[in-house]
Design a protein around this motif. Structure first.
Motif, mmCIF file in Angstrom:
data_model
loop_
_atom_site.group_PDB
_atom_site.id
_atom_site.type_symbol
_atom_site.label_atom_id
_atom_site.label_comp_id
_atom_site.label_asym_id
_atom_site.label_seq_id
_atom_site.Cartn_x
_atom_site.Cartn_y
_atom_site.Cartn_z
ATOM 1 N N TYR A 320 0.842 -1.205 0.000
ATOM 2 C CA TYR A 320 0.000 0.000 0.000
ATOM 3 C C TYR A 320 0.880 1.259 0.000
ATOM 4 C CZ TYR A 320 -4.116 -2.836 1.427
ATOM 5 O OH TYR A 320 -5.144 -3.740 1.493
ATOM 6 N N GLY A 324 1.147 4.129 -2.894
ATOM 7 C CA GLY A 324 0.951 5.561 -2.660
ATOM 8 C C GLY A 324 2.055 6.399 -3.275
ATOM 9 N N HIS A 343 -6.330 0.518 8.197
ATOM 10 C CA HIS A 343 -5.285 1.554 8.196
ATOM 11 C C HIS A 343 -4.778 1.842 6.773
ATOM 12 C CE1 HIS A 343 -5.408 1.363 12.473
ATOM 13 N NE2 HIS A 343 -4.926 0.133 12.540
ATOM 14 N N GLU A 345 -5.402 4.247 4.626
ATOM 15 C CA GLU A 345 -5.000 5.633 4.340
ATOM 16 C C GLU A 345 -3.622 5.959 4.915
ATOM 17 O OE1 GLU A 345 -9.078 8.223 4.299
ATOM 18 O OE2 GLU A 345 -8.756 6.871 5.975
ATOM 19 N N GLN A 346 -3.371 5.480 6.134
ATOM 20 C CA GLN A 346 -2.061 5.724 6.750
ATOM 21 C C GLN A 346 -0.948 5.065 5.933
ATOM 22 O OE1 GLN A 346 -4.921 5.058 8.322
ATOM 23 N NE2 GLN A 346 -4.696 5.154 10.563
ATOM 24 N N TYR A 348 -1.079 4.179 2.736
ATOM 25 C CA TYR A 348 -1.051 4.792 1.400
ATOM 26 C C TYR A 348 -0.400 6.175 1.451
ATOM 27 C CZ TYR A 348 -2.948 6.315 -3.151
ATOM 28 O OH TYR A 348 -3.101 6.778 -4.441
ATOM 29 N N LYS A 350 -2.059 9.121 2.367
ATOM 30 C CA LYS A 350 -2.940 10.237 2.007
ATOM 31 C C LYS A 350 -4.366 9.895 2.431
ATOM 32 C CE LYS A 350 -4.115 13.061 -2.056
ATOM 33 N NZ LYS A 350 -4.069 13.116 -3.532
ATOM 34 N N LEU A 351 -5.079 10.895 2.957
ATOM 35 C CA LEU A 351 -6.484 10.680 3.312
ATOM 36 C C LEU A 351 -7.340 10.724 2.055
ATOM 37 C CD1 LEU A 351 -6.854 12.924 6.507
ATOM 38 C CD2 LEU A 351 -6.725 10.427 6.407
ATOM 39 N N ALA A 352 -8.354 9.858 2.005
ATOM 40 C CA ALA A 352 -9.234 9.794 0.838
ATOM 41 C C ALA A 352 -10.123 11.033 0.764
ATOM 42 C CB ALA A 352 -10.099 8.539 0.910
ATOM 43 N N LYS A 355 -15.019 8.194 1.337
ATOM 44 C CA LYS A 355 -15.036 6.756 1.567
ATOM 45 C C LYS A 355 -16.467 6.267 1.451
ATOM 46 C CE LYS A 355 -13.197 6.339 5.702
ATOM 47 N NZ LYS A 355 -12.558 5.812 6.925
ATOM 48 N N TYR A 368 -12.078 3.585 -1.000
ATOM 49 C CA TYR A 368 -11.336 4.839 -0.814
ATOM 50 C C TYR A 368 -11.237 5.557 -2.153
ATOM 51 C CZ TYR A 368 -10.062 2.860 3.712
ATOM 52 O OH TYR A 368 -10.109 2.317 4.975
ATOM 53 N N TYR A 370 -9.913 8.859 -4.268
ATOM 54 C CA TYR A 370 -8.983 9.993 -4.367
ATOM 55 C C TYR A 370 -9.247 10.677 -5.701
ATOM 56 C CZ TYR A 370 -6.548 7.633 -0.540
ATOM 57 O OH TYR A 370 -6.239 7.030 0.664
#
Length: 382
Positions: A320, A324, A343, A345-346, A348, A350-352, A355, A368, A370
């Protein structure tokens, strides 16, 4: 033609997508848990089976009533006009389910519904002997929920996810209906590149190609209701001709599926060939961290490994993280990933943007999203 109450059954979380597809076919509908209900004639039955990409089945609601006792179940089932649906020689097994109801014994409910229908048909067809059941197949279901019995006829036969192109698959294949939903939940259209970096047996790229060229998902398969006397063969012929006319086989597409496993790439190619899309969709063995592209405004859709098995988790989290970093370079692209890993996003990095809760079979996942920048509008030719 007659009018029926039709039910398009849907996986949890996909009801609104199925409802949009039903509306796009021109039918008003209402949404309930796990189903979309609409009215339609025999043509609507054929068109819904042919065109709904994300529904599981199309059923006819024969009747719905309260049933607190076996007597009520028997008598109310018997009041329904079964002779309007079932010919004299119909084969009609009865399936059942019961949730939070006084009539909790499913085998007893099935037996009572069967006996009641037999009694109604024997009277309607003036039969003194037992019914032969040597004719066309009608699958009946009695579903009792909070003491309300719904009795339906399944028009689809095999689930609608069985498009007829899957000649091979991996360990945990993505259902075609869910793959189509994942695509429809994105900003992708046929003018943009699409990449699935975890393509497995090729389901997302193949479903995207069908959507991109407006090919009906049911075009290469048969449906149970095609053998029913109540729907003439002309109806199915017209619906197939409509599907043929609406397909845009000349639409160019830029669709790529990649996977780390070379065997799955071969399976994907075979499935795409079976779907008639062999030259249209490209497949390539590759690790996700190695993906790059010169193209702009592409869409990446993936169902990566979730790391649910012991020992796989660290490996998946590293993947993951690599993903990213690789996708960070694709500044104009949008990325959509479905996983149950809490987890993601952590890892990857970046926050989506958004969701969405979805179920992959019985596994609760998050989708997720983006969002990249919108592609510039194409200038119209003067």
């Amino acid at each position: 033609m007659s009018t029926y109450t039709l039910i398009a059954t849907a996986a949890m979380g996909l009801e609104s997508i199925v409802a949009k597809e039903v509306k796009d076919l021109g039918y008003e509908c209402k949404v309930e848990n796990g189903k979309v209900i609409f009215e339609g004639d025999e043509t609507a039955i054929a068109r819904a089976n042919m065109w709904l990409r994300t529904a599981d089945r199309i059923k006819i609601l024969v009747g719905e009533f309260k049933a607190y006792s076996f007597d009520e179940l028997f008598e109310n089932t018997k009041k329904l006009p079964w002779e309007d649906y079932l010919p004299e020689d119909a084969e009609f097994p009865v399936q059942g389910k019961s949730v939070k109801s006084k009539l909790y014994s499913v085998p007893d409910c099935q037996a009572i519904v069967k006996k009641s229908i037999v009694e109604r048909l024997r009277k309607a067809y003036r039969r003194t002997s037992w019914l032969d059941e040597t004719g066309p197949l009608f699958k009946i279901e009695v579903a009792i929920h909070k003491d309300v019995a719904s009795i339906t006829l399944d028009t689809s036969g095999r689930g609608l996810h069985k498009r007829g192109y899957r000649v091979g698959q991996g360990e945990a294949p993505l259902k075609e209906t869910l793959a189509a939903a994942l695509i429809q939940l994105t900003t992708w259209n046929a003018d943009r590149p699409l990449v699935d970096p975890f393509c497995g047996s090729g389901t997302i790229p193949i479903e995207a190609a069908l959507i991109g060229q407006n090919i009906a998902p049911g075009f290469n398969r048969e449906f149970l209701a095609e053998s029913w006397p109540m729907i003439s063969g002309d109806v199915w012929d017209k619906v197939r001709m409509e599907a043929e006319d609406l397909a845009n086989y000349d639409q160019p597409l830029e669709i790529l599926g990649t996977d780390i496993d070379h065997r799955m790439i071969e399976v994907s190619k075979e499935n795409a060939l079976e779907a008639g899309l062999g030259d249209l969709v490209k497949f390539k063995q590759m690790q996700v961290k190695d993906f790059t592209s010169e193209l702009d405004y592409g869409v990446i859709i993936g169902n990566p490994p979730y790391g649910e098995r012991l020992g796989e988790r660290k490996e998946v989290e590293k993947m993951y993280s690599d993903m990213g970093k690789a996708f960070k370079e694709l500044e104009t692209w949008s990325v959509y990933m479905m996983t149950s890993h809490e987890h993601f996003e952590q890892c990857y990095g970046k926050l989506a943007t958004k969701k969405r809760k979805l179920f992959n079979g019985f596994i609760r996942t998050d989708y997720y999203q983006y969002w990249g920048p919108r592609p510039p509008r194409k200038e119209l030719n003067n």
